[in-house]
Design a protein around this motif. Sequence first.
Motif, PDB file in Angstrom:
ATOM      1  N   TRP A 143       0.538  -1.016  -0.224  1.00  0.00           N
ATOM      2  CA  TRP A 143      -0.140   0.100  -0.080  1.00  0.00           C
ATOM      3  C   TRP A 143       0.984   1.499  -0.004  1.00  0.00           C
ATOM      4  CZ3 TRP A 143      -4.205  -0.698  -2.062  1.00  0.00           C
ATOM      5  CH2 TRP A 143      -5.263  -1.569  -1.924  1.00  0.00           C
ATOM      6  N   ILE A 144       1.550   1.081   1.208  1.00  0.00           N
ATOM      7  CA  ILE A 144       2.714   2.180   0.632  1.00  0.00           C
ATOM      8  C   ILE A 144       3.393   2.376  -0.525  1.00  0.00           C
ATOM      9  CG2 ILE A 144       4.866   3.467   1.199  1.00  0.00           C
ATOM     10  CD1 ILE A 144       4.030   2.487   4.115  1.00  0.00           C
ATOM     11  N   GLY A 204       2.401   5.674  -3.686  1.00  0.00           N
ATOM     12  CA  GLY A 204       4.193   6.462  -3.892  1.00  0.00           C
ATOM     13  C   GLY A 204       3.672   6.594  -5.168  1.00  0.00           C
ATOM     14  N   LEU A 205       3.788   5.472  -5.768  1.00  0.00           N
ATOM     15  CA  LEU A 205       3.504   5.204  -6.934  1.00  0.00           C
ATOM     16  C   LEU A 205       2.754   6.538  -7.689  1.00  0.00           C
ATOM     17  CD1 LEU A 205       5.111   4.542 -10.304  1.00  0.00           C
ATOM     18  CD2 LEU A 205       3.260   2.198  -9.578  1.00  0.00           C
ATOM     19  N   GLY A 224       0.884  10.614 -10.729  1.00  0.00           N
ATOM     20  CA  GLY A 224      -0.421  12.117 -10.728  1.00  0.00           C
ATOM     21  C   GLY A 224       0.547  12.607 -11.051  1.00  0.00           C
ATOM     22  N   THR A 225       1.567  13.585 -10.179  1.00  0.00           N
ATOM     23  CA  THR A 225       1.909  15.185  -9.719  1.00  0.00           C
ATOM     24  C   THR A 225       3.387  14.812 -11.844  1.00  0.00           C
ATOM     25  OG1 THR A 225       4.311  13.496  -8.779  1.00  0.00           O
ATOM     26  CG2 THR A 225       1.423  15.560  -7.571  1.00  0.00           C
ATOM     27  N   MET A 226       3.678  14.347 -11.810  1.00  0.00           N
ATOM     28  CA  MET A 226       4.476  14.474 -12.893  1.00  0.00           C
ATOM     29  C   MET A 226       3.258  14.627 -13.997  1.00  0.00           C
ATOM     30  SD  MET A 226       6.746  10.610 -12.852  1.00  0.00           S
ATOM     31  CE  MET A 226       7.803  11.505 -14.938  1.00  0.00           C
ATOM     32  N   GLY A 236       5.458  11.578  -3.175  1.00  0.00           N
ATOM     33  CA  GLY A 236       5.124  10.941  -3.878  1.00  0.00           C
ATOM     34  C   GLY A 236       6.581   9.284  -3.801  1.00  0.00           C
ATOM     35  N   HIS A 237       7.652  10.193  -4.177  1.00  0.00           N
ATOM     36  CA  HIS A 237       9.584   9.574  -3.925  1.00  0.00           C
ATOM     37  C   HIS A 237       9.548   9.198  -2.937  1.00  0.00           C
ATOM     38  CE1 HIS A 237       9.522  11.326  -7.683  1.00  0.00           C
ATOM     39  NE2 HIS A 237      10.127  10.714  -8.126  1.00  0.00           N
TER      40      HIS A 237
END
Length: 153
Positions: free
Chosen positions: A75-76, A80-81, A86-88, A112-113
């Motif tokens: 889940w983590i 993160g992915l 999404g931000t990319m 996210g990273h």
Amino acid sequence: MKKLLNAAHLYMILGVVSGLYHRELTKAEHFTGQTQLGVVHTHVLSLGTLFFLVVLALEKLFSLTASALFGWFFWIYNAGLVITVGTMTLHGTLTVLGHDSGAAVAGTAGLGHILLTAGLVLLFITIGKRLPAQPQASAAGATTVAHARLRDR
């Protein structure tokens, strides 16, 4: 194991759709410059599809899901992915449309990273905990087979 296959399948679909989105948006906006949209599909396909197919193979070998940490990893890492991709996508879309993305988008990408990294650490801990159990079982099985062969002679 089905959860891993479903995750890989979902990311395969998202990877293909994100490539289509990049092509169609840049074509519609007559955009020819560099944008993060150009690498979203490769990130999704590699960090999503291929990654989860590898984890699926590791699950088959080492029963990773037997570890309590596996659920945390799953889940983590996924969070993160999704946040990173999404931000990319948001940053790339804003670039194509001629807008600045701002510090909030950069900060969210950083989060996210961080989650991706935490997920990877949890995966390696999980593998480390499951790895010793497998070779011991194989060695015991090999010893039993060797003893049986000696008895049969």
